[in-house]
Design a protein around this motif. Sequence first.
Motif, PDB file in Angstrom:
ATOM      1  N   PHE A 130      -9.282   8.577  64.056  1.00  0.00           N
ATOM      2  CA  PHE A 130      -8.985   7.865  65.296  1.00  0.00           C
ATOM      3  C   PHE A 130     -10.164   6.989  65.711  1.00  0.00           C
ATOM      4  CE2 PHE A 130      -5.777  11.284  66.444  1.00  0.00           C
ATOM      5  CZ  PHE A 130      -4.685  10.445  66.283  1.00  0.00           C
ATOM      6  N   TYR A 131     -11.373   7.487  65.524  1.00  0.00           N
ATOM      7  CA  TYR A 131     -12.573   6.726  65.878  1.00  0.00           C
ATOM      8  C   TYR A 131     -12.661   5.443  65.058  1.00  0.00           C
ATOM      9  CZ  TYR A 131     -17.490   5.384  65.728  1.00  0.00           C
ATOM     10  OH  TYR A 131     -18.660   4.678  65.755  1.00  0.00           O
ATOM     11  N   LEU A 132     -12.480   5.544  63.757  1.00  0.00           N
ATOM     12  CA  LEU A 132     -12.588   4.370  62.895  1.00  0.00           C
ATOM     13  C   LEU A 132     -11.512   3.333  63.228  1.00  0.00           C
ATOM     14  CD1 LEU A 132     -13.436   6.081  59.493  1.00  0.00           C
ATOM     15  CD2 LEU A 132     -14.985   4.821  61.007  1.00  0.00           C
ATOM     16  N   ILE A 133     -10.292   3.786  63.464  1.00  0.00           N
ATOM     17  CA  ILE A 133      -9.211   2.873  63.829  1.00  0.00           C
ATOM     18  C   ILE A 133      -9.513   2.209  65.168  1.00  0.00           C
ATOM     19  CG2 ILE A 133      -6.776   2.753  64.503  1.00  0.00           C
ATOM     20  CD1 ILE A 133      -6.274   4.997  62.428  1.00  0.00           C
ATOM     21  N   CYS A 134      -9.910   3.029  66.131  1.00  0.00           N
ATOM     22  CA  CYS A 134     -10.180   2.518  67.478  1.00  0.00           C
ATOM     23  C   CYS A 134     -11.361   1.546  67.473  1.00  0.00           C
ATOM     24  CB  CYS A 134     -10.445   3.682  68.411  1.00  0.00           C
ATOM     25  SG  CYS A 134     -10.699   3.192  70.110  1.00  0.00           S
ATOM     26  N   ARG A 135     -12.418   1.916  66.751  1.00  0.00           N
ATOM     27  CA  ARG A 135     -13.605   1.055  66.709  1.00  0.00           C
ATOM     28  C   ARG A 135     -13.274  -0.296  66.094  1.00  0.00           C
ATOM     29  NH1 ARG A 135     -18.439   2.225  62.744  1.00  0.00           N
ATOM     30  NH2 ARG A 135     -16.842   1.379  61.414  1.00  0.00           N
ATOM     31  N   ARG A 136     -12.537  -0.299  64.986  1.00  0.00           N
ATOM     32  CA  ARG A 136     -12.178  -1.546  64.332  1.00  0.00           C
ATOM     33  C   ARG A 136     -11.330  -2.431  65.255  1.00  0.00           C
ATOM     34  NH1 ARG A 136      -8.959  -0.220  59.755  1.00  0.00           N
ATOM     35  NH2 ARG A 136      -7.156  -0.688  61.032  1.00  0.00           N
ATOM     36  N   LYS A 137     -10.338  -1.816  65.897  1.00  0.00           N
ATOM     37  CA  LYS A 137      -9.474  -2.587  66.789  1.00  0.00           C
ATOM     38  C   LYS A 137     -10.247  -3.064  68.015  1.00  0.00           C
ATOM     39  CE  LYS A 137      -4.934  -2.581  68.808  1.00  0.00           C
ATOM     40  NZ  LYS A 137      -3.663  -1.924  68.918  1.00  0.00           N
ATOM     41  N   TYR A 138     -11.107  -2.225  68.551  1.00  0.00           N
ATOM     42  CA  TYR A 138     -11.897  -2.553  69.730  1.00  0.00           C
ATOM     43  C   TYR A 138     -12.839  -3.714  69.444  1.00  0.00           C
ATOM     44  CZ  TYR A 138     -14.349  -1.352  74.085  1.00  0.00           C
ATOM     45  OH  TYR A 138     -14.873  -1.359  75.349  1.00  0.00           O
ATOM     46  N   ILE A 139     -13.534  -3.644  68.317  1.00  0.00           N
ATOM     47  CA  ILE A 139     -14.448  -4.720  67.951  1.00  0.00           C
ATOM     48  C   ILE A 139     -13.685  -6.016  67.684  1.00  0.00           C
ATOM     49  CG2 ILE A 139     -16.028  -5.493  66.137  1.00  0.00           C
ATOM     50  CD1 ILE A 139     -17.119  -2.622  66.042  1.00  0.00           C
ATOM     51  N   LYS A 140     -12.524  -5.892  67.058  1.00  0.00           N
ATOM     52  CA  LYS A 140     -11.714  -7.095  66.795  1.00  0.00           C
ATOM     53  C   LYS A 140     -11.261  -7.752  68.104  1.00  0.00           C
ATOM     54  CE  LYS A 140      -8.506  -6.754  63.621  1.00  0.00           C
ATOM     55  NZ  LYS A 140      -7.205  -6.440  62.991  1.00  0.00           N
ATOM     56  N   GLU A 141     -10.913  -6.959  69.095  1.00  0.00           N
ATOM     57  CA  GLU A 141     -10.449  -7.501  70.365  1.00  0.00           C
ATOM     58  C   GLU A 141     -11.574  -8.056  71.225  1.00  0.00           C
ATOM     59  OE1 GLU A 141      -7.309  -7.745  71.726  1.00  0.00           O
ATOM     60  OE2 GLU A 141      -6.464  -7.112  69.804  1.00  0.00           O
ATOM     61  N   VAL A 142     -12.717  -7.377  71.212  1.00  0.00           N
ATOM     62  CA  VAL A 142     -13.801  -7.724  72.138  1.00  0.00           C
ATOM     63  C   VAL A 142     -14.736  -8.785  71.558  1.00  0.00           C
ATOM     64  CG1 VAL A 142     -15.805  -6.809  73.363  1.00  0.00           C
ATOM     65  CG2 VAL A 142     -13.696  -5.508  73.305  1.00  0.00           C
TER      66      VAL A 142
END
Length: 184
Positions: free
Chosen positions: A170-182
């Motif tokens: 969940f961390y890896l998925i969330c981090r990737r999506k978060y960085i892509k969005e921000v």
Amino acid sequence: MKNGDVAFEGLVYYLRDKNGFDESYWQEGNLWGTASYDERGTRELYRPIYTEELIEMQLNDNGMMFFTMIFIGALFVIANGVVLYYKVLADIAEEEERLTALARIGIHEKEIKTMISNEIGITFFMPVLFGGGLGLYFLYVMVSNSGVEQIIMKQSMLVLICGIVFQIIFYLICRRKYIKEVVR
């Protein structure tokens, strides 16, 4: 020991014959002592018991609690990851403003990604490590004198390790999506 059940039954028959008991004595082990306090009940208390039989009786006696605790633990681990995932992704709009301000004052994109990874990592892993540690301690205190603490603790560690693996995913998925969005 090979054929442990057969060897133990042989020992029980030998001791039964040696002590002059009939076939009705020592049919099965009992975790809680005897139901009667007469001479027969006292003799039943002296039935030998071996570790595998004790563990089997403990698991039969506490099996439902064991299953329930593992099931609830697994549910909490998965629910924790899902809730944190959506919590972090819901805060993206607020974080964009803060990270834009940081970029204006000269913070590089690599430093921003490292900062995001650290913040999300703390959010994802502190509850699992803190809660998992306290849960294991509580469980150990509950089962420390039961005779099956090794089995229960091994299974609980397995659930905790699976939970940490789920959190990492969940961390890896969330981090990737978060960085892509921000970070654009």
